[in-house]
Scaffold this active site. Structure first.
Site, mmCIF file in Angstrom:
data_model
loop_
_atom_site.group_PDB
_atom_site.id
_atom_site.type_symbol
_atom_site.label_atom_id
_atom_site.label_comp_id
_atom_site.label_asym_id
_atom_site.label_seq_id
_atom_site.Cartn_x
_atom_site.Cartn_y
_atom_site.Cartn_z
ATOM 1 N N GLU A 10 -4.697 4.458 5.920
ATOM 2 C CA GLU A 10 -4.438 4.138 4.507
ATOM 3 C C GLU A 10 -4.892 5.257 3.543
ATOM 4 O O GLU A 10 -4.127 5.658 2.676
ATOM 5 C CB GLU A 10 -5.126 2.814 4.154
ATOM 6 C CG GLU A 10 -4.813 2.350 2.754
ATOM 7 C CD GLU A 10 -5.627 1.130 2.338
ATOM 8 O OE1 GLU A 10 -5.449 0.051 2.930
ATOM 9 O OE2 GLU A 10 -6.447 1.279 1.417
ATOM 10 N N ARG A 26 0.821 -1.229 0.000
ATOM 11 C CA ARG A 26 0.000 0.000 0.000
ATOM 12 C C ARG A 26 0.848 1.269 0.000
ATOM 13 O O ARG A 26 0.503 2.264 0.636
ATOM 14 C CB ARG A 26 -0.953 0.047 1.208
ATOM 15 C CG ARG A 26 -1.922 -1.082 1.322
ATOM 16 C CD ARG A 26 -2.939 -1.099 0.191
ATOM 17 N NE ARG A 26 -3.923 -2.113 0.429
ATOM 18 C CZ ARG A 26 -3.789 -3.393 0.065
ATOM 19 N NH1 ARG A 26 -2.722 -3.799 -0.584
ATOM 20 N NH2 ARG A 26 -4.744 -4.260 0.329
ATOM 21 N N SER A 30 -10.727 -0.456 3.563
ATOM 22 C CA SER A 30 -9.870 -0.590 4.753
ATOM 23 C C SER A 30 -9.323 0.773 5.147
ATOM 24 O O SER A 30 -8.712 1.454 4.325
ATOM 25 C CB SER A 30 -8.686 -1.506 4.452
ATOM 26 O OG SER A 30 -9.158 -2.748 3.991
HETATM 27 C C1 LIG Z 1 -15.278 -0.506 -0.689
HETATM 28 C C2 LIG Z 1 -13.822 -0.267 -0.966
HETATM 29 C C3 LIG Z 1 -12.961 -1.339 -1.076
HETATM 30 C C4 LIG Z 1 -11.595 -1.134 -1.346
HETATM 31 N N1 LIG Z 1 -10.784 -2.227 -1.460
HETATM 32 C C5 LIG Z 1 -9.463 -2.058 -1.735
HETATM 33 C C6 LIG Z 1 -8.603 -3.195 -1.884
HETATM 34 O O1 LIG Z 1 -9.033 -4.339 -1.813
HETATM 35 N N2 LIG Z 1 -7.293 -2.969 -2.144
HETATM 36 C C7 LIG Z 1 -6.772 -1.709 -2.273
HETATM 37 O O2 LIG Z 1 -5.564 -1.577 -2.511
HETATM 38 N N3 LIG Z 1 -7.579 -0.611 -2.138
HETATM 39 C C8 LIG Z 1 -8.895 -0.752 -1.882
HETATM 40 N N4 LIG Z 1 -9.711 0.336 -1.738
HETATM 41 C C9 LIG Z 1 -9.128 1.685 -1.844
HETATM 42 C C10 LIG Z 1 -9.273 2.337 -3.251
HETATM 43 O O3 LIG Z 1 -10.218 1.647 -4.022
HETATM 44 C C11 LIG Z 1 -7.949 2.348 -4.007
HETATM 45 O O4 LIG Z 1 -6.974 3.028 -3.260
HETATM 46 C C12 LIG Z 1 -8.075 3.019 -5.387
HETATM 47 O O5 LIG Z 1 -6.896 2.807 -6.130
HETATM 48 C C13 LIG Z 1 -8.367 4.510 -5.297
HETATM 49 O O6 LIG Z 1 -8.694 4.943 -6.612
HETATM 50 P P1 LIG Z 1 -9.433 6.333 -6.854
HETATM 51 O O7 LIG Z 1 -9.432 6.580 -8.324
HETATM 52 O O8 LIG Z 1 -10.744 6.347 -6.189
HETATM 53 O O9 LIG Z 1 -8.409 7.340 -6.159
HETATM 54 P P2 LIG Z 1 -8.743 8.656 -5.329
HETATM 55 O O10 LIG Z 1 -9.405 8.279 -4.050
HETATM 56 O O11 LIG Z 1 -9.430 9.658 -6.169
HETATM 57 O O12 LIG Z 1 -7.255 9.171 -5.016
HETATM 58 C C14 LIG Z 1 -6.416 8.450 -4.137
HETATM 59 C C15 LIG Z 1 -5.012 9.062 -4.196
HETATM 60 O O13 LIG Z 1 -4.459 8.835 -5.500
HETATM 61 C C16 LIG Z 1 -4.109 10.083 -6.116
HETATM 62 N N5 LIG Z 1 -4.374 9.960 -7.546
HETATM 63 C C17 LIG Z 1 -5.547 9.598 -8.122
HETATM 64 N N6 LIG Z 1 -5.397 9.574 -9.471
HETATM 65 C C18 LIG Z 1 -4.118 9.931 -9.728
HETATM 66 C C19 LIG Z 1 -3.357 10.116 -10.935
HETATM 67 N N7 LIG Z 1 -3.892 9.920 -12.132
HETATM 68 N N8 LIG Z 1 -2.064 10.514 -10.812
HETATM 69 C C20 LIG Z 1 -1.506 10.732 -9.600
HETATM 70 N N9 LIG Z 1 -2.166 10.577 -8.431
HETATM 71 C C21 LIG Z 1 -3.461 10.185 -8.504
HETATM 72 C C22 LIG Z 1 -4.997 11.104 -5.437
HETATM 73 O O14 LIG Z 1 -4.467 12.405 -5.578
HETATM 74 C C23 LIG Z 1 -4.994 10.585 -4.013
HETATM 75 O O15 LIG Z 1 -3.800 10.943 -3.360
HETATM 76 C C24 LIG Z 1 -11.089 0.183 -1.485
HETATM 77 C C25 LIG Z 1 -11.965 1.279 -1.376
HETATM 78 C C26 LIG Z 1 -13.317 1.052 -1.128
HETATM 79 C C27 LIG Z 1 -14.250 2.233 -1.037
#
Ligand SMILES: Cc1cc2nc3c(=O)[nH]c(=O)nc-3n(C[C@H](O)[C@H](O)[C@H](O)COP(=O)(O)OP(=O)(O)OC[C@H]3O[C@@H](n4cnc5c(N)ncnc54)[C@H](O)[C@@H]3O)c2cc1C
Length: 344
Positions: A339, A165, A243
């Protein structure tokens, strides 16, 4: 159109899965690389900036004081090279749509990462992982705009400092804007079923939902989706970010002494004689499951998930998180790390 949207105020309440009431005062959308680099070139590389993906790993403040950018890059290409399949996916593509497409085409490697919310561009940020697979396992390279060097760069995995992570993108927030991710999948059925609930597929494929006892990529994906839906609350009905804390990794000596005091302690052996402790178990045992603090709460079935009861703010969520961290430190001597990301 290059820069699609450039507004002064943008409501972000429906753009984060914790459903925190939030808005941006300096919001920009881009679908074109040149327009993005022209905009970024003029900004000081020191200026904090939020790249907004699907908002599924963010704890947003009521007003985001930094510029917010949203990417619209949605190109997707698959190219077979022998047994390998090179996938080039734009940052804006929904991660699970990419997984579904790969599985439908019979390409192996990311089926265990089914149903993780969010965008392709965010996947490297915390090196998304589930059921024994992490993004780094299939990653070839990343295309990104480097705000320090003021140019587009191609990064290989060994330049990204990937860990559990964690990555350079999480450590150096705002330096890299990821525009495209390049993966290497396989045409060969190389299933990874050694982890937790996936073992059921090996032991009894029919019971685990595989048709005709056949272990296929689709059967793995279906099983992962079933297990995740049973375990994790759906953000559309109960706002959450999955998480909330990382599973702490501790030396063997710490693990052994805790195991002596708490024989039911849940932990997984790692390399270098370290152990990954199940943060959810620690929080549950400390009596936090289902507890409510103001507008925030610990989910009543999954202690690792914090939820918005309806009107929570960033402070409410972080206050609950901090109370849990204090308790876990006091009881077990373990520091829990949050996280999701809290932008300014
Ligand atoms: C129900 C649920 C279950 C989940 N299960 C998991 C799991 O099993 N495993 C896991 O690893 N995670 C899990 N997550 C966390 C999440 O899904 C991941 O971290 C995912 O990659 C976030 O993507 P996002 O586009 O929503 O990012 P955002 O929430 O929009 O951004 C997260 C971070 O990434 C940065 N970011 C986003 N896009 C870019 C880009 N293009 N360039 C540079 N930085 C960027 C943002 O600035 C921020 O710092 C879960 C979340 C939920 C709600």
């Amino acid at each position: 159109m290059d820069q699609v949207k450039d507004t002064s105020v943008q409501d972000l309440t429906t753009q984060n899965t914790l459903a925190l009431k939030s808005c941006a005062h300096d919001y920009h959308e881009f679908t074109d690389r040149d327009a993005l680099s022209t905009y970024l070139y003029t900004l000081s590389s020191e200026l904090p900036l939020l790249v907004l993906g699907g908002g599924s790993n963010l704890i947003l403040p009521e007003v985001v004081t930094t510029p917010v950018i949203k990417l619209g890059f949605d190109q997707l290409e698959f190219a077979e090279e022998g047994d390998a399949v090179i996938v080039r996916a734009g940052a804006a593509i929904e991660w699970d749509k990419l997984v579904a497409e790969a599985v439908a085409r019979g390409y192996a490697g990311i089926e265990n990462l089914s149903l993780i919310p969010g965008s392709v561009g965010a996947a490297p940020v915390q090196n998304i992982g589930a059921y024994g697979v992490e993004l780094v396992d299939v990653l070839l390279s990343i295309e990104a705009y480097d705000r320090k060097e003021k140019q587009y760069v191609t990064l290989t995995p060994d330049q990204c400092d990937f860990a559990y992570r964690d990555s350079i993108f999480k450590q150096k927030v705002g330096r890299y804007i990821i525009t495209e991710v390049v993966l290497e999948l396989s045409t060969q059925l190389d299933l990874k079923l050694h982890y937790g609930e996936l073992k059921a597929l090996l032991n009894d494929p029919a019971k685990a939902g595989a048709r005709n006892n056949e272990l296929s990529l689709q059967a793995v994906r279906d099983h992962v989706i079933k297990v995740r839906r049973a375990k994790l609350p759906d953000p559309d009905t109960i706002p959450n970010v999955g998480s909330f804390f990382k599973n702490p990794i501790v030396p063997e000596s710490v693990y052994k002494s805790l195991k002596e005091q708490y024989p039911k302690l849940v932990a997984y052996p790692q390399e270098n004689k370290e152990f990954k402790l199940a943060a959810g178990w620690l929080i549950d045992q400390a009596g936090w499951k289902g507890r409510v603090m103001g507008n925030a709460a610990v989910h009543d079935r999954q202690a690792l998930v914090l939820v918005n009861k309806g009107k929570a703010t960033q402070q409410d969520i972080l206050a609950l998180a901090s109370a849990i961290q204090d308790d876990i430190q006091r009881i077990y001597g373990i520091a829990l790390e949050i996280e999701p990301v809290s932008p300014l």
